[in-house]
Design a protein around this motif. Structure first.
Motif, PDB file in Angstrom:
ATOM      1  N   GLY A  71       1.277   1.443   8.601  1.00  0.00           N
ATOM      2  CA  GLY A  71       1.940   1.366   7.299  1.00  0.00           C
ATOM      3  C   GLY A  71       0.977   0.791   6.284  1.00  0.00           C
ATOM      4  N   SER A  72       0.323   1.640   5.513  1.00  0.00           N
ATOM      5  CA  SER A  72      -0.690   1.183   4.561  1.00  0.00           C
ATOM      6  C   SER A  72      -0.912   2.267   3.520  1.00  0.00           C
ATOM      7  N   ILE A  73      -0.826   1.905   2.252  1.00  0.00           N
ATOM      8  CA  ILE A  73      -1.086   2.910   1.222  1.00  0.00           C
ATOM      9  C   ILE A  73      -2.549   3.335   1.242  1.00  0.00           C
ATOM     10  N   LEU A 117      12.797  -6.388   5.309  1.00  0.00           N
ATOM     11  CA  LEU A 117      12.531  -7.538   6.167  1.00  0.00           C
ATOM     12  C   LEU A 117      11.592  -8.543   5.515  1.00  0.00           C
ATOM     13  N   GLY A 118      10.983  -8.169   4.413  1.00  0.00           N
ATOM     14  CA  GLY A 118      10.004  -9.049   3.787  1.00  0.00           C
ATOM     15  C   GLY A 118       8.688  -8.999   4.539  1.00  0.00           C
ATOM     16  N   THR A 119       7.638  -9.486   3.898  1.00  0.00           N
ATOM     17  CA  THR A 119       6.318  -9.471   4.517  1.00  0.00           C
ATOM     18  C   THR A 119       5.518 -10.663   4.014  1.00  0.00           C
ATOM     19  N   ALA A 120       4.527 -11.050   4.775  1.00  0.00           N
ATOM     20  CA  ALA A 120       3.665 -12.170   4.388  1.00  0.00           C
ATOM     21  C   ALA A 120       2.367 -12.055   5.171  1.00  0.00           C
ATOM     22  N   ARG A 121       1.330 -12.660   4.650  1.00  0.00           N
ATOM     23  CA  ARG A 121       0.065 -12.729   5.381  1.00  0.00           C
ATOM     24  C   ARG A 121       0.033 -14.101   6.042  1.00  0.00           C
ATOM     25  N   SER A 122       0.343 -14.125   7.327  1.00  0.00           N
ATOM     26  CA  SER A 122       0.557 -15.383   8.046  1.00  0.00           C
ATOM     27  C   SER A 122      -0.758 -16.034   8.467  1.00  0.00           C
ATOM     28  N   THR A 123      -0.988 -17.246   7.982  1.00  0.00           N
ATOM     29  CA  THR A 123      -2.155 -18.005   8.432  1.00  0.00           C
ATOM     30  C   THR A 123      -1.891 -18.625   9.802  1.00  0.00           C
ATOM     31  N   VAL A 156       5.541  -3.124  15.360  1.00  0.00           N
ATOM     32  CA  VAL A 156       4.868  -3.718  14.204  1.00  0.00           C
ATOM     33  C   VAL A 156       4.517  -2.605  13.227  1.00  0.00           C
ATOM     34  N   ILE A 157       5.024  -2.716  12.003  1.00  0.00           N
ATOM     35  CA  ILE A 157       4.750  -1.729  10.957  1.00  0.00           C
ATOM     36  C   ILE A 157       3.816  -2.395   9.950  1.00  0.00           C
ATOM     37  N   GLY A 158       2.583  -1.938   9.878  1.00  0.00           N
ATOM     38  CA  GLY A 158       1.638  -2.578   8.975  1.00  0.00           C
ATOM     39  C   GLY A 158       0.278  -1.929   9.023  1.00  0.00           C
ATOM     40  N   GLY A 159      -0.672  -2.573   8.367  1.00  0.00           N
ATOM     41  CA  GLY A 159      -2.008  -2.026   8.241  1.00  0.00           C
ATOM     42  C   GLY A 159      -2.976  -2.564   9.274  1.00  0.00           C
ATOM     43  N   GLY A 186       0.418  -5.903   3.437  1.00  0.00           N
ATOM     44  CA  GLY A 186       0.869  -5.316   2.180  1.00  0.00           C
ATOM     45  C   GLY A 186       2.063  -4.404   2.382  1.00  0.00           C
ATOM     46  N   ASP A 187       2.992  -4.447   1.437  1.00  0.00           N
ATOM     47  CA  ASP A 187       4.156  -3.569   1.549  1.00  0.00           C
ATOM     48  C   ASP A 187       3.755  -2.139   1.204  1.00  0.00           C
ATOM     49  N   ALA A 188       4.525  -1.208   1.708  1.00  0.00           N
ATOM     50  CA  ALA A 188       4.272   0.211   1.441  1.00  0.00           C
ATOM     51  C   ALA A 188       5.601   0.941   1.386  1.00  0.00           C
TER      52      ALA A 188
END
Length: 318
Positions: A153-155, A74-80, A105-108, A15-17
């Motif tokens: 990186g997560s709300i 950079l965009g984001t996606a949940r990669s399968t 890696v910036i993310g949750g 998820g973007d934040a």
């Protein structure tokens, strides 16, 4: 390894934040200052493991004027694809071919779990790639180890080891702004508003938003309520009205549960209030507005203002 011969990749995932762009900018410019080449991976792990490679070199100006932009450049996606070992092997191959063995890696939670998995499997993935003829032994030996840094990186603020994740404070501000705005119309009409906020299974945003916004009641996943919660809530709300309050605000975390583990919805809260108190009640769901940009009022010190401080050159990229 000499930093000036290193190459680093940065990606945002899940998820973007808000402030993800600020984090990207900090990574890119710090690395460039140290003489490290930087590459941005577009569309999260999909840019590494998906059908199309999305790795692009970044320069100083590529991250100019992104500090106050929400989302992620950079965009984001949940990669399968990355969830499968074959996808992670492809990701490792693409990174090695680019000469990259350092990753930010910036993310949750899911993003950082994926980063840990890639780190733990790295040497095995390269060995498999060499055996399959997808990499040379020399390439694998040159990049036999990988260094991965995770930036929470997560709300939702649901990651252990950090006080406040990138994006949490901005999401909280959106929630407080929504409660403040609702309070005006609630007071005018003597209404009750039920506000459902994001946070997945973490109640931080709901709890902090309720405190900062002056809400009357909050339902959290961390403190499941008993079977008589509707009457307890309405007793407290009724006492506030009896004391002269013209409005009531109840905040519901999206992961709120009762003691039996059943979810508590904003609609269920609204129905209880109308049934037990007879109050005119409305439900508001800020939803993905909580992930949007927070724009401060322009000031003489703001990059959005026409006026720049006298000591800042007009040509300086921000």
């Amino acid at each position: 390894m000499n930093p000036r011969s290193a190459r680093l990749a940065v990606l945002t995932s899940g998820g973007d934040a808000q402030a993800m762009n600020a984090a990207i900018r900090a990574v890119v410019r710090t690395a460039l200052h140290l003489g490290v080449e930087v590459f941005g991976v577009h569309e999260g792990y999909d840019g590494l493991a998906g059908a199309t490679e999305r790795i692009e070199q970044l320069g100083w100006d590529d991250v100019s004027r992104v500090l106050d932009r929400g989302g992620t450049m950079l965009g984001t996606a949940r990669s399968t694809a990355f969830r499968e070992r074959a996808g992670r092997r492809l990701a490792a191959i693409r990174l090695v071919r680019k000469g990259i063995d350092r990753i930010v890696v910036i993310g949750g939670d899911g993003s950082l779990t994926g980063a840990l998995l890639l780190h733990d499997e790295w040497s095995q993935l390269l060995a498999e790639a060499v055996a399959a003829g997808e990499l040379s032994a020399a390439e694998a030996e040159r990049h036999g180890g990988v260094v991965i840094v995770g930036v929470p990186g997560s709300i939702d603020n649901d990651l252990p080891g950090t006080d406040v994740a990138v994006g949490t404070d901005s999401a909280l501000r959106q929630i407080v702004d929504a409660i403040d705005a609702l309070e005006a119309t609630a007071t005018s009409h003597q209404r009750t508003f039920v506000v459902e906020v994001m946070g997945r299974n973490c109640g931080y945003l709901a709890a902090a938003g309720a405190i900062a916004g002056g809400a009357d009641y909050v339902l959290l996943p961390e403190t499941p309520v008993g079977p008589d919660w509707q009457h307890e809530m309405c007793t407290l709300l009724g006492a506030g009205r009896a004391a002269g309050r013209r409005n009531s605000v109840v905040v519901v975390a999206e992961g709120a549960r009762n003691a039996a583990g059943a979810p508590i919805t904003a609609g269920e809260v609204r129905a209880a209030i109308e049934r037990l108190l007879g109050d005119e009640t409305r439900v508001t769901v800020p939803g993905h507005v909580q992930r949007g940009e927070c724009r401060a009022r322009p000031t003489a010190w703001s990059p959005r203002s026409w006026v720049l401080p006298p000591h800042v050159p007009r040509s300086m990229p921000i």
